[in-house]
Design a protein around this motif. Structure first.
Motif, PDB file in Angstrom:
ATOM      1  N   ASP A 497       5.799  69.876 -12.835  1.00 27.70           N
ATOM      2  CA  ASP A 497       6.168  71.009 -13.067  1.00 27.70           C
ATOM      3  C   ASP A 497       6.611  72.045 -12.090  1.00 27.70           C
ATOM      4  O   ASP A 497       7.556  72.778 -12.456  1.00 27.70           O
ATOM      5  N   ALA A 501       9.853  74.042 -13.286  1.00 26.31           N
ATOM      6  CA  ALA A 501       9.975  75.474 -13.011  1.00 26.31           C
ATOM      7  C   ALA A 501      11.239  75.985 -12.639  1.00 26.31           C
ATOM      8  O   ALA A 501      11.742  77.088 -12.882  1.00 26.31           O
ATOM      9  N   GLY A 567      10.289  80.191  -6.024  1.00 30.94           N
ATOM     10  CA  GLY A 567       9.942  80.997  -7.231  1.00 30.94           C
ATOM     11  C   GLY A 567       8.852  80.308  -8.267  1.00 30.94           C
ATOM     12  O   GLY A 567       8.604  80.859  -9.540  1.00 30.94           O
ATOM     13  N   GLY A 568       8.550  78.991  -7.894  1.00 28.54           N
ATOM     14  CA  GLY A 568       7.737  78.262  -9.092  1.00 28.54           C
ATOM     15  C   GLY A 568       6.510  78.762  -9.201  1.00 28.54           C
ATOM     16  O   GLY A 568       5.786  78.001 -10.079  1.00 28.54           O
ATOM     17  N   ALA A 569       5.895  79.525  -8.510  1.00 32.66           N
ATOM     18  CA  ALA A 569       4.424  79.734  -8.616  1.00 32.66           C
ATOM     19  C   ALA A 569       4.063  80.334  -9.882  1.00 32.66           C
ATOM     20  O   ALA A 569       3.010  80.118 -10.442  1.00 32.66           O
ATOM     21  N   PHE A 570       4.839  80.707 -10.810  1.00 30.67           N
ATOM     22  CA  PHE A 570       4.694  80.922 -12.241  1.00 30.67           C
ATOM     23  C   PHE A 570       3.999  80.121 -13.146  1.00 30.67           C
ATOM     24  O   PHE A 570       3.334  80.470 -13.726  1.00 30.67           O
ATOM     25  N   VAL A 571       4.340  78.832 -13.084  1.00 32.42           N
ATOM     26  CA  VAL A 571       3.573  77.983 -13.898  1.00 32.42           C
ATOM     27  C   VAL A 571       2.392  77.882 -13.768  1.00 32.42           C
ATOM     28  O   VAL A 571       1.682  77.488 -14.874  1.00 32.42           O
ATOM     29  N   GLU A 573       0.395  80.629 -13.508  1.00 29.88           N
ATOM     30  CA  GLU A 573      -0.125  81.962 -14.070  1.00 29.88           C
ATOM     31  C   GLU A 573       0.652  82.263 -15.214  1.00 29.88           C
ATOM     32  O   GLU A 573       0.246  83.549 -15.859  1.00 29.88           O
ATOM     33  N   ALA A 574       1.858  81.575 -15.818  1.00 28.46           N
ATOM     34  CA  ALA A 574       2.393  82.069 -16.905  1.00 28.46           C
ATOM     35  C   ALA A 574       1.470  82.537 -18.079  1.00 28.46           C
ATOM     36  O   ALA A 574       1.621  83.387 -18.816  1.00 28.46           O
ATOM     37  N   ALA A 575       0.264  81.738 -18.372  1.00 28.64           N
ATOM     38  CA  ALA A 575      -0.485  81.683 -19.352  1.00 28.64           C
ATOM     39  C   ALA A 575      -0.971  83.093 -19.590  1.00 28.64           C
ATOM     40  O   ALA A 575      -1.175  83.810 -20.504  1.00 28.64           O
ATOM     41  N   VAL A 576      -1.411  83.711 -18.294  1.00 24.59           N
ATOM     42  CA  VAL A 576      -1.982  84.970 -18.104  1.00 24.59           C
ATOM     43  C   VAL A 576      -1.175  86.067 -18.907  1.00 24.59           C
ATOM     44  O   VAL A 576      -1.365  87.019 -19.527  1.00 24.59           O
ATOM     45  N   ALA A 577       0.364  85.964 -18.146  1.00 20.83           N
ATOM     46  CA  ALA A 577       1.038  87.096 -18.489  1.00 20.83           C
ATOM     47  C   ALA A 577       1.612  86.824 -19.992  1.00 20.83           C
ATOM     48  O   ALA A 577       2.277  87.972 -20.414  1.00 20.83           O
ATOM     49  N   LEU A 578       1.545  85.724 -20.407  1.00 21.04           N
ATOM     50  CA  LEU A 578       2.182  85.512 -21.709  1.00 21.04           C
ATOM     51  C   LEU A 578       1.154  85.475 -23.095  1.00 21.04           C
ATOM     52  O   LEU A 578       1.496  84.936 -23.999  1.00 21.04           O
ATOM     53  N   ALA A 579      -0.202  86.016 -22.413  1.00 20.21           N
ATOM     54  CA  ALA A 579      -1.492  85.837 -23.582  1.00 20.21           C
ATOM     55  C   ALA A 579      -1.144  86.656 -24.728  1.00 20.21           C
ATOM     56  O   ALA A 579      -1.434  86.426 -25.790  1.00 20.21           O
ATOM     57  N   SER A 580      -0.272  87.837 -24.554  1.00 21.97           N
ATOM     58  CA  SER A 580      -0.130  88.653 -25.753  1.00 21.97           C
ATOM     59  C   SER A 580       1.266  88.724 -26.200  1.00 21.97           C
ATOM     60  O   SER A 580       1.965  88.170 -25.410  1.00 21.97           O
TER      61      SER A 580
ATOM     62  N   LEU B 304       8.080  85.397 -28.048  1.00 26.37           N
ATOM     63  CA  LEU B 304       6.803  85.007 -27.614  1.00 26.37           C
ATOM     64  C   LEU B 304       5.914  84.499 -28.874  1.00 26.37           C
ATOM     65  O   LEU B 304       5.345  83.302 -28.786  1.00 26.37           O
ATOM     66  N   GLN B 308       4.496  80.517 -29.247  1.00 29.57           N
ATOM     67  CA  GLN B 308       3.140  80.314 -29.379  1.00 29.57           C
ATOM     68  C   GLN B 308       2.894  79.620 -30.696  1.00 29.57           C
ATOM     69  O   GLN B 308       2.002  78.823 -30.648  1.00 29.57           O
ATOM     70  N   ALA B 328       7.430  74.695 -18.824  1.00 29.69           N
ATOM     71  CA  ALA B 328       7.940  75.700 -17.811  1.00 29.69           C
ATOM     72  C   ALA B 328       9.091  76.368 -17.949  1.00 29.69           C
ATOM     73  O   ALA B 328       9.141  77.570 -17.643  1.00 29.69           O
ATOM     74  N   GLN B 331       8.588  78.999 -20.527  1.00 25.69           N
ATOM     75  CA  GLN B 331       7.998  80.113 -19.651  1.00 25.69           C
ATOM     76  C   GLN B 331       8.783  81.218 -18.870  1.00 25.69           C
ATOM     77  O   GLN B 331       8.624  82.254 -18.760  1.00 25.69           O
ATOM     78  N   LEU B 335       9.215  84.959 -19.440  1.00 27.82           N
ATOM     79  CA  LEU B 335       8.769  85.742 -18.283  1.00 27.82           C
ATOM     80  C   LEU B 335      10.139  86.642 -17.891  1.00 27.82           C
ATOM     81  O   LEU B 335       9.905  87.803 -17.849  1.00 27.82           O
ATOM     82  N   ALA B 541      -1.974  90.141 -15.683  1.00 28.62           N
ATOM     83  CA  ALA B 541      -0.657  90.013 -16.459  1.00 28.62           C
ATOM     84  C   ALA B 541       0.307  90.826 -15.439  1.00 28.62           C
ATOM     85  O   ALA B 541       1.330  90.398 -15.518  1.00 28.62           O
ATOM     86  N   GLU B 551       9.960  87.257  -7.095  1.00 24.04           N
ATOM     87  CA  GLU B 551      10.342  85.955  -6.678  1.00 24.04           C
ATOM     88  C   GLU B 551      11.811  85.232  -7.213  1.00 24.04           C
ATOM     89  O   GLU B 551      12.075  84.174  -6.856  1.00 24.04           O
ATOM     90  N   ASN B 552      11.705  85.663  -8.484  1.00 27.72           N
ATOM     91  CA  ASN B 552      12.809  84.734  -9.384  1.00 27.72           C
ATOM     92  C   ASN B 552      14.104  85.741  -9.809  1.00 27.72           C
ATOM     93  O   ASN B 552      15.086  85.100 -10.028  1.00 27.72           O
TER      94      ASN B 552
END
Lengths: 580, 580
Positions: A497, A501, A567-571, A573-580, B304, B308, B328, B331, B335, B541, B551-552
Motif C-alpha cells: 500500500d 499510495a 505523502g503515503g501516510a494517508f493510507v 488514516e483515510a478511513a477516518v477522514a472518509l467516514a462521512s 464518496l 462506499q 489507496a 482514497q 482526499l 478527520a 504532504e500531498n
C-alpha cells in the motif's frame, strides 16, 4: 477552425525523438504516407466531428444508425487501406511499423475521436486473432478485419465487473461440434452495433462450466453478429448510453443468448482468455494514449486560431485592441497546451518505437521497455488531454462554454480517455507494481539512463536560447530516480500500500521527466538543424517549447517526488477522514 | 445521492478558521440559521438539480420558461427570507454578517448551481443600488430586490466587448425628464428573462453621447422589464445559449431599444459606471468562489457515496471484493477532493470575514485584505472546482461518463465558474498588478505573516498525527513569500510582462499556502478539542485532511515558485512558438 493533421511535426518527432525502423520505411516515405493520411483526416473525417456530436448515434429496434456521412467516411477510410496499416501482409495488411501507425492513429482521433474509436477496436481484434486464433479462424475472419470490411468489439465489462474482471458472470457451453453457446449481458460495448459494415465480430469474455473462480477461469470467444451461413446470431444491442461525450460512438449494452445461446468459437485456450486480452491491451492502451494526443492537438489548434483572431484589451506596448494571443497569460495557456501535447506525442511514439524494436535485434529488452512506457503513454497523455481541452475552453472565454464553438465538445469527448481501457489509476498501479520490477528493475533504470543522456547533451549545449533547460531536466530526472527507488523499496517491503499510495503522482512524475526529455531531444535536433543552416521557423519554435516545458511545467517534479516519498501516510488514516 | 449541506463543517470553519463577528451573531445562532437553510437546500433546491439539467430553460416568443418546480422553489426561497440575508434591514434585509451569508451562498449553489445563480445576480444588484442609487431609486426598487420579489441582472458583455469593457457600444440618450433611452445589444445575460418573478431589473452599462472613449465613458443604468406605470419596457430576450452546463440558467441575448429606446434611470454619476460595477464586483467574485466550493462539495459527497457502495477488486488484506473506497488510489482521489474543497471554503470564508471586519475597528486594513483575498477566493476555488468535479467523474469510472449518474453534470456546470465574473486569468492579473501593491505591499505581507503564525502554532504541536505538516506549511509560505517579492520587484521594474507572465502560477501558489494555513488552523482547533475531551470523530478527520493537504498537495508550491520566478522568459519568445 477545423483540424489539420500536424504532418511535419509528426515526421520530425518520428525522425528525431522516437526514431523509426529505417529498414522498414524511410523518413521520406513516412512523410508521403502521413501526408496522404492527413488529406483524409482533414478533408473527410474532421468535418463530421461537430455534426456527429449533435446527431449522435441512435438506436431503434436493436439497430444503430450512425450520424449522416459516417458510412461514406468509413468507406473512404477502408478503401484507402488505412485500416490495415500495421497488419500482416499475409492477410492484406501493409505491414508498416508501429511508429507510423501511431502517427496515423493520432490523426484519425485528432480529426474525430468518436470516429477514430471504431478502427481502434478493430485493431485490438486483429491483434487478438493474429496472436491466439486458430488457423481456421484466422483464415475465415482475419482478412475481413484487416480490410475493415467487418469491425471488431471487445466484450469485457458487465454491470458488476468493471475494472475487476474476476467478477465476470457470462457463461459459455460447448455445443459438441467445436462451437460454444454464449449467454450473458455486457455493458459499455463500443460500436457493439452499427450500420458501417455488414458484420461485426464480437470478442467476448465468458466462463466455461466448472472453470476455476476468478480471472483464471475466463475464456475468450469470437462471436460474429452474422454466422458463416448468413443467419443472424443470437445476440442483440439492448440499449445505448446517453453520454457526456463521443456521442457518435454507440456505447452498447449487449445481450448474448436470449434465444438459447449465441454461437461462438474459442480464441486461444480454455481458461486463458485473460492472457489473450493482455496481448492486445498494450497496443490498445497505447492507442488510447494517442487518442489523447490527437484530441489535445485539435484543442490546441482551435484555441490558437481563436486567440489569433479574437481582439480584447491591449497587450503591453500596443495602442489598439490586441489579439488575445499577445497577452502573457493567454500565451502561458497556449504554450502549456502545445508543450503538453508535444510531450505526450513524444512518449507515445517512443512507446511505439519500442514495440517496433522488439521485433529487431534488441528483442526482449525493447519489449520490456514498451511494457514500461505503455501505462505512462496511456495515462499521462489522457490526463493532459483533459487539461489541454479544458484550457482550450478557457482560452475561448465565455464562447468556450457555448456548445456551437466546438471547444466544449473536445473537453467532453476527451473525458472518457482517462477511464476506459483501464482507468488511469489502474495504469498507475500497473506502472508501479508490475512494470517497475520488470527485469529486476533494469528496464526502468535503463530508461532513466536514456533520459540522463539527453540531459548531458543539453549540458554540452551552451546556447542561451536553452535557458534553464539543462538544470531543470537534470533535476526532474533525479526526482524520478529517487521516487523510483522509493517505489521499488516499498514494493520489496511487506507494505504494498505504501507503493500504491504514491502510484498516481509517480506516474505523473515519470510522464513529466520523460516528456521533458523528448522535447529536449527535439530541441537539440532543431538546434543542430539551425546551426546547419536550415531556416524553418519551426525549429526555433521547438526550442522555445522545450524551454517552456522545462522551466514552467517540469518544476512540478519536486512536489510530486515529495508526495510519492513522504505523502503515503494517508493510507493508514483515510478511513477516518472518509467516514462521512 | 443527493446533496446534504455540510452544516457542522461550515460552522466549524466559521468558528475556528475565519471567525464570525460575535457581536452580530453567536456561533449557536449561526448554526441554527444554517441548519434551517440546509433544510431548504437539501429538501427543495437540490432535488431539482438533475431534472433542471435535463429540461433546461426554454425560449418561445421572447419568454423564458424555467424547468418544472423552479417557480415553487424560488417562492420557498424568497418566502423564507433567504434572499436578503446580508441586506440592509431598512429595506427588509436581515443585516447578517457576510460570513454567514457566504455559508448560505455555498449551500444554494452546492444544491443546484443553476438555481443559486439567480439570487447571486440579485445580490449584485442590491449592492450596486445600495451604494450608488439615488434615494428615489432605492425607495422604488430596493425592497423588491431584497425580498426577491423581483430579480436583477448585470448587462455588461457585448459581442465585441467581453473582458474588455472599453470596447462597449450600447448607448444612452437623456430624454429630458430625468430618464434615458437605452439602445444596444447585450449577450451572456444570466437570467436576463425568466418566469420566476413579475419584473426584472436590468443593470445596463452604456455610453452617453460625447462620453470619453474607453472605460471612462461608461455609465450604469437601471432598466426595468416592467415600467412603474405597468407597461412593458422596450427590451426583450432575443435568444438563449446552448451551453455545456447550467442548462436551467437561461443565458440570454438582450435587445434594448429596438422600438426606439428602453427607458432607464442613471445609477451613480454619468461616466462613472465602471466604478459602480467595481463596487459589486468584489462580492460577486467572492460569491462565484463560493459557487466553486458548493459544487466541489456536491461532487465530493457524490463520489464518496459511490465509492462506499461500489465493490471492485480486493484491497490489501481483504478476502472478498472491497468497496472501492478501500483502495489507496481511490482514497487519494477522495482526499484530494475533500482537502481542496475544505481549503477553498476556508479561503472564501476568510474573505467574507475580512468584508465583515471592514465595517469594524480594523476598517481599511480589513477592506484591503478582502480586496487581496478576493481574486484568490474566486480563481482558486473555481479552478479546484473543475479539478474536483473531474475527479468526481473519475471515481465513478465508466459510470461517471454516463449522464444519468449525475457526476458529469457537476463537471459541466462547474466549467463556467473559471470564466464568468472575470476569467481566472484576469483574477491572476488583478492579484498581481492591483492587489499586491495595496498599501505599499503591507497588505500582502501582513497576510503572509498571519500564515506564518499558524505555522508557528504547528511547530509547537509535537503530536505525531500532524506528520510533516509543520515543515511543509513553512516551506509553502516561504515559497509564497519569495514569489511575492519577485512579483513586486517585477512590477516596480519597467517590465510589467515579467510579472504578468507568472500571475497564474502565483495565484495558485497563494491559494495553496493560504488553503494549507486554513486547514492547519482547523486541525489545531480540532486537536485542542480532542485534548479537551471532545469525541466527535470529525476532529480526527480534520487533522488527517490537513496533513494530507500539507504532504500531498502543498508540495506543488516549490514548482510554482520556480515557474513564477524563473519561468517568465517565454513572453519574449512566445510569438515564435505560437506563429502557427
Amino acid at each position: 477552425m477545423s483540424y489539420r493533421a500536424p504532418v511535419s511535426e509528426m515526421v520530425f518527432t518520428l525522425a528525431h525523438v522516437s526514431g523509426i525502423p529505417g529498414d522498414a520505411v524511410s523518413v521520406e516515405d513516412a512523410e508521403a504516407i502521413l501526408t496522404e493520411a492527413g488529406r483524409l483526416a482533414n478533408g473527410v473525417i474532421a468535418p463530421l466531428n461537430r455534426s456527429g456530436d449533435r446527431h449522435g448515434s441512435t438506436l431503434a429496434d436493436a439497430a444503430v444508425t450512425t450520424p449522416p456521412g459516417w458510412r461514406e467516411a468509413y468507406r473512404a477510410f477502408t478503401e484507402g487501406g488505412w485500416n490495415g496499416l500495421a497488419a500482416d501482409p499475409d492477410f492484406g495488411g501493409q505491414g508498416l511499423p508501429h511508429t507510423l501507425s501511431a502517427a496515423a492513429t493520432e490523426m484519425w482521433n485528432g480529426a474525430n475521436l468518436a470516429f477514430g474509436l471504431c478502427p481502434l477496436l478493430t485493431a485490438g481484434g486483429i491483434e487478438a486473432l493474429s496472436a491466439h486464433g486458430s488457423d481456421d479462424l484466422k483464415a475465415r475472419y482475419l482478412d475481413k478485419l484487416v480490410s475493415g470490411a467487418w469491425t471488431a468489439t471487445m466484450n469485457l465489462t458487465e454491470p458488476q465487473a468493471g475494472s475487476d474482471l474476476s467478477a465476470l458472470r457470462s457463461r459459455a457451453e460447448p455445443v459438441g461440434d467445436g462451437t460454444y453457446r454464449i449467454i450473458g449481458a455486457k455493458i459499455f460495448i463500443t460500436y457493439g452495433e452499427h450500420d458501417l459494415t455488414d458484420n461485426i465480430l464480437h470478442l467476448v469474455l465468458a466462463r466455461l462450466k466448472d472453470a476455476p473462480a476468478g480471472t483464471r477461469g475466463i475464456s475468450l470467444f469470437l462471436v460474429p453478429k452474422v454466422l458463416p451461413d448468413g443467419s443472424r446470431n443470437d445476440l442483440r444491442c439492448s440499449g445505448i448510453e446517453h453520454k457526456l461525450g463521443i456521442h457518435a460512438s454507440p456505447t452498447c449494452s449487449m445481450a448474448f443468448g436470449d434465444g438459447g445461446g449465441a454461437i461462438g468459437w474459442l480464441v486461444g485456450e480454455e481458461n486463458r482468455g485473460l492472457a489473450c486480452m493482455f496481448t492486445m491491451m498494450n497496443s490498445a492502451r497505447l492507442n488510447v494514449g494517442l487518442q489523447g494526443v490527437g484530441v489535445a492537438e485539435a484543442a490546441t489548434q482551435r484555441a490558437l486560431a481563436y486567440a489569433q483572431e479574437r481582439r480584447q484589451g491591449r497587450a503591453a506596448g500596443d495602442t489598439q485592441a490586441s489579439p488575445i494571443v499577445a497577452h502573457a497569460d493567454v500565451q502561458r495557456m497556449l504554450l502549456t497546451m502545445k508543450a503538453y501535447t508535444a510531450a505526450a506525442r513524444g512518449i507515445c511514439y517512443l512507446t511505439a518505437a519500442a514495440l517496433d524494436a522488439a521485433h529487431g535485434p534488441e528483442g526482449q529488452a525493447a519489449a520490456d521497455r514498451a511494457s514500461l512506457l505503455t501505462p505512462v503513454a496511456k495515462a499521462f497523455s489522457t490526463d493532459i488531454a483533459n487539461e489541454v481541452t479544458s484550457l482550450g475552453v478557457q482560452v475561448h472565454g465565455g464562447m468556450g462554454f457555448v456548445e456551437e464553438t466546438g471547444a466544449a465538445q473536445l473537453m467532453r469527448d476527451a473525458r472518457i480517455l482517462g477511464i476506459y481501457e483501464g482507468t488511469n489509476g489502474i495504469q498507475a498501479i500497473d506502472l508501479t507494481s508490475r512494470k517497475l520490477p520488470l527485469a529486476g528493475g533494469t528496464t526502468v533504470r535503463a530508461q532513466i539512463a536514456a533520459m540522463r543522456k539527453v540531459a548531458e547533451g543539453l549540458l554540452k549545449n551552451a546556447d542561451p536560447a536553452f535557458g534553464h533547460m539543462a538544470p531543470r531536466l537534470r533535476a526532474g530526472i533525479e526526482s524520478l530516480d529517487r521516487a523510483t527507488s522509493h517505489q521499488l523499496a516499498a514494493l520489496a517491503s511487506n507494505r504494498p500500500d505504501a507503493a500504491l499510495a504514491g502510484a498516481t503522482p509517480y506516474l505523473r512524475l515519470f510522464g513529466l521527466a520523460q516528456g521533458a526529455a523528448c522535447l529536449a531531444k527535439a530541441a537539440l535536433a532543431a538546434d543542430a538543424a539551425l546551426k546547419a543552416g536550415e531556416t524553418d521557423p519551426a525549429h526555433r519554435a521547438r526550442i522555445v517549447l522545450a524551454r517552456f516545458f522545462a522551466e514552467n511545467l517540469l518544476p512540478a517534479a519536486s512536489g510530486l517526488e515529495q508526495a510519492v516519498t513522504e505523502g503515503g501516510a494517508f493510507v493508514d488514516e483515510a478511513a477516518v477522514a472518509l467516514a462521512s
